[in-house]
Design a protein around this motif. Sequence first.
Motif, mmCIF file in Angstrom:
data_model
loop_
_atom_site.group_PDB
_atom_site.id
_atom_site.type_symbol
_atom_site.label_atom_id
_atom_site.label_comp_id
_atom_site.label_asym_id
_atom_site.label_seq_id
_atom_site.Cartn_x
_atom_site.Cartn_y
_atom_site.Cartn_z
ATOM 1 N N ASP A 46 0.932 -1.286 0.057
ATOM 2 C CA ASP A 46 0.119 -0.010 0.041
ATOM 3 C C ASP A 46 0.903 1.287 -0.082
ATOM 4 O O ASP A 46 0.649 2.005 -0.777
ATOM 5 N N GLN A 102 2.336 1.599 -3.553
ATOM 6 C CA GLN A 102 1.222 2.266 -4.537
ATOM 7 C C GLN A 102 1.015 3.853 -4.089
ATOM 8 O O GLN A 102 1.029 4.817 -5.105
ATOM 9 N N SER A 104 4.048 5.696 -5.685
ATOM 10 C CA SER A 104 3.899 5.851 -7.165
ATOM 11 C C SER A 104 2.765 6.639 -7.522
ATOM 12 O O SER A 104 3.022 7.516 -8.353
ATOM 13 N N SER A 130 8.905 3.115 -7.720
ATOM 14 C CA SER A 130 8.479 3.527 -6.424
ATOM 15 C C SER A 130 9.692 3.548 -5.274
ATOM 16 O O SER A 130 9.524 4.221 -4.384
#
Length: 102
Positions: free
Chosen positions: A51, A54, A57, A64
Amino acid sequence: MDRVTKMASERAVVIFSKSSCCMCHTIKTLLCEFGVNPAVHELDEIPRGRDVEQALSRLGCNPSVPAVFIGGELVGGANEVMSLHLNRSLIPMLKRAGALWV
């Protein structure tokens, strides 16, 4: 996203990393050799690391990891950190953030 912001402000330098990433290792080594004591979050070893990855990103980190925050602000990844180092801006930035005292 709030979790990333909170984690990124816990110390003068925060690195989001993966334990198997060679560029992450390079950036951690560079900063530690300057005498910086960064908070390092290994995304492949922490709960909900995917998580966090993400969220990084979505902040524009591509790839990332490594994602380096100095003074709570996103500096970027390996390319950005190395560019700052090569143009002699990294150490002054670390000093302003309170990560270095010399």
